[in-house]
Write an enzyme that holds these catalytic residues in place. Structure first.
Site, PDB file in Angstrom:
ATOM      1  N   ARG A   1     104.663  92.018  16.101  1.00  0.00           N
ATOM      2  CA  ARG A   1     104.040  91.746  14.808  1.00  0.00           C
ATOM      3  C   ARG A   1     103.289  90.410  14.849  1.00  0.00           C
ATOM      4  NH1 ARG A   1     103.351  87.840  11.100  1.00  0.00           N
ATOM      5  NH2 ARG A   1     105.521  87.207  11.412  1.00  0.00           N
ATOM      6  N   ASP A   2     104.026  89.328  14.929  1.00  0.00           N
ATOM      7  CA  ASP A   2     103.454  87.983  14.878  1.00  0.00           C
ATOM      8  C   ASP A   2     102.458  87.769  16.017  1.00  0.00           C
ATOM      9  OD1 ASP A   2     103.049  85.191  14.933  1.00  0.00           O
ATOM     10  OD2 ASP A   2     105.057  84.764  14.241  1.00  0.00           O
TER      11      ASP A   2
ATOM     12  N   ASN B   1     104.323  80.467  19.204  1.00  0.00           N
ATOM     13  CA  ASN B   1     105.732  80.824  19.061  1.00  0.00           C
ATOM     14  C   ASN B   1     106.564  80.370  20.254  1.00  0.00           C
ATOM     15  OD1 ASN B   1     106.010  82.396  16.578  1.00  0.00           O
ATOM     16  ND2 ASN B   1     104.499  83.750  17.505  1.00  0.00           N
TER      17      ASN B   1
ATOM     18  N   HIS C   1     112.849  80.029  12.857  1.00  0.00           N
ATOM     19  CA  HIS C   1     111.595  80.510  13.442  1.00  0.00           C
ATOM     20  C   HIS C   1     110.799  79.276  13.854  1.00  0.00           C
ATOM     21  CE1 HIS C   1     108.047  83.339  13.612  1.00  0.00           C
ATOM     22  NE2 HIS C   1     107.440  82.183  13.554  1.00  0.00           N
TER      23      HIS C   1
ATOM     24  N   HIS D   1     108.148  76.981  16.368  1.00  0.00           N
ATOM     25  CA  HIS D   1     106.928  77.057  17.175  1.00  0.00           C
ATOM     26  C   HIS D   1     106.947  75.979  18.258  1.00  0.00           C
ATOM     27  CE1 HIS D   1     104.037  79.627  14.544  1.00  0.00           C
ATOM     28  NE2 HIS D   1     105.229  80.152  14.596  1.00  0.00           N
TER      29      HIS D   1
ATOM     30  N   CYS E   1     100.165  79.611  16.442  1.00  0.00           N
ATOM     31  CA  CYS E   1      98.878  78.929  16.310  1.00  0.00           C
ATOM     32  C   CYS E   1      98.492  78.270  17.621  1.00  0.00           C
ATOM     33  CB  CYS E   1      98.943  77.868  15.221  1.00  0.00           C
ATOM     34  SG  CYS E   1      99.393  78.492  13.599  1.00  0.00           S
TER      35      CYS E   1
END
Lengths: 311, 311
Positions: B18-19, B254, B212, B214, B245
């Site tokens: 997904r991400d 991620n 979550h 990054h 990003c």
């Protein structure tokens, strides 16, 4: 001028000019080394490992070791370190005026024999000889034993934690001011880092030294955090992640100074290093080593919006 | 077949399909998504965010969301997650048979308004509506609120910790089973992660959700370690670090699943994921997204000599 009114909380010991430069094929010119060291000092770096005193035929990148040490010692308030593999190297480093000597002592018997054709116990005797020389010639000079392969070895695999602690203790007993632990091949994990530094600090107290972590498997900063949690306050790192054992692109060897400084400063742990200026210190490095890959994520991503470094 | 005799210690929630896929330009074919999901399951991944239920004109990469959810639910013992931005998306995800819905709720007012043209409070009402729908149609389905920009925002800069905790609490009060915290733009540092997850767990107990993180500034694993120290046991990550990003090469968005699994397994924390097989799951990802950069250091460096994963 740095503001010395508030003492930094951690010491970031920059190893790039030694560990980094001796790991790359190209040789940085002496003049470019000077400029790079100047930029590091301008950013607030207070300890720099500037050279390795090994025969120039083995490491031509370090042929100007004495000259670089002499130059670096002109900067006030900077501890100039040199790596010395043996007594001959220590003589040369002391003659050049190094403030601190660091000696690599491998906890892996296999690595020690393959690398310097000596057992770890023989290396302890070398530490003793160097400590004696230091006591005679320059008693103010500090001597650090860096216990390499402390978290595992590509040759022998696992390295017993008892062996690591025993060797670190023997080095201090032989006259080293401190023994630090090095993750030479990037095998360390945070649980192991905590266990080993806890034991090291229990055994050696103020003689427990730096954490020298690698980022080979991406765990460099997590391992530094684990060491910080255990009370470690000196961390080796390399600008642009230069050196160590790089594998593929992105997989740098040494912990990247810029990212390490960002982590600590973001946590409110003062490094004494200016983030904008340490990123700017990549420029003379890049100029002096054209084409060499530099790592680090903070330089690319920039600082968070509104991020203000504590004074 | 996985050995379920010993329960894993942490849940790695793979968000790549997904991400990751919605962050890249290319669209992976439905057939290739199936192969990638199969490989993730074969490696032992037990929770996968497989799709986002948004209009196909906005995200053509997610046009097959319903089909992918249906396919993924064929795998027993895998929680199939879908991101839903609103009630309409939730209806479609429930119709497709998703086991768990995740809803992004931004703690930054500026980000929330810019992104979904709603205030955080409006989004809480959306959570309430979705929870009601879930109660009617599929009461066994879990609903997670992912508090985005929880550690800072590129638009508004600092995000008040009180705002984050208040919003997470409101979401649970509105019917979410759990609220997790997302470092959407890679601003988090370990001290902040500890503070916020400590407060979140104090406030919400078992309703405190995933971390979550990054890796934008290289702190991804250090922040996961910090969250683990505070008792967090669910971690989002992305195979090959796909998504988030990304800035420059090496600066993935991620947290990389492969490196995260290595860190935990090396620490003796069982993930239930086979390291060799999770690295092998990069192959169908690379085939399905030709030319896309994959990050991760453990895949390049390999496992340490003698490294044995605990059963």
């Amino acid at each position: 001028m740095l503001n010395h009114s508030s003492q930094p909380d951690v010491l970031i010991s920059e190893v790039g000019p030694r560990d980094g430069l001796q790991s790359v094929k190209a040789t940085m010119s002496t003049a470019d080394k000077f400029k790079w060291i100047d930029a590091l000092v301008a950013a607030g770096v207070r300890e720099i490992e500037v050279a390795s005193f090994v025969p120039a035929r083995l490491l031509p990148q370090m042929a100007d070791a004495a000259e670089v040490v002499k130059y670096a010692t002109r900067h006030p308030n900077v501890t100039v370190m040199a790596l010395v593999p043996n007594l001959r190297g220590a003589q040369a480093a002391l003659a050049a005026g190094a403030h601190k000597l660091t000696m690599p002592v491998s906890a892996s018997r296999a690595h020690s024999l393959a690398n310097v054709r000596k057992t770890p116990e023989d290396m302890v005797e070398e530490v003793r000889a160097i400590a004696r020389l230091r006591d005679e010639l320059a008693p103010a000079v500090k001597l650090e034993a860096g216990i390499s392969t402390a978290f595992g070895c590509t040759l022998q695999g696992e390295v017993a934690e008892d062996d690591v602690i025993r060797l670190a203790t023997l080095c201090v007993q032989a006259g080293a001011n401190e023994s630090g632990l090095s993750d030479t091949v990037g095998y360390a994990n945070p649980a192991q880092v905590r266990r080993l530094f806890r034991r090291l600090r229990q055994e050696l107290g103020e003689h427990a030294g730096a954490a020298h972590m690698h980022n080979t498997r991406g765990l460099g900063l997590a391992n530094c955090l684990a060491a910080w949690d255990e009370g470690v306050r000196t961390f080796d790192s390399s600008l642009g992640g230069l050196g160590g054992c790089p594998y593929a692109p992105g997989a740098s060897g040494n912990v990247v100074t810029e990212d390490l400084v960002f982590m600590f400063e973001a946590m409110g742990v003062r490094t004494g290093i200016d983030l904008a200026k340490i990123v700017a210190a990549r420029e003379p490095l890049a100029v002096g080593l054209p084409g060499e890959a530099l790592y680090g994520m903070t330089p690319d991503a920039g600082l968070p919006k509104g991020f203000a470094q504590q004074p």
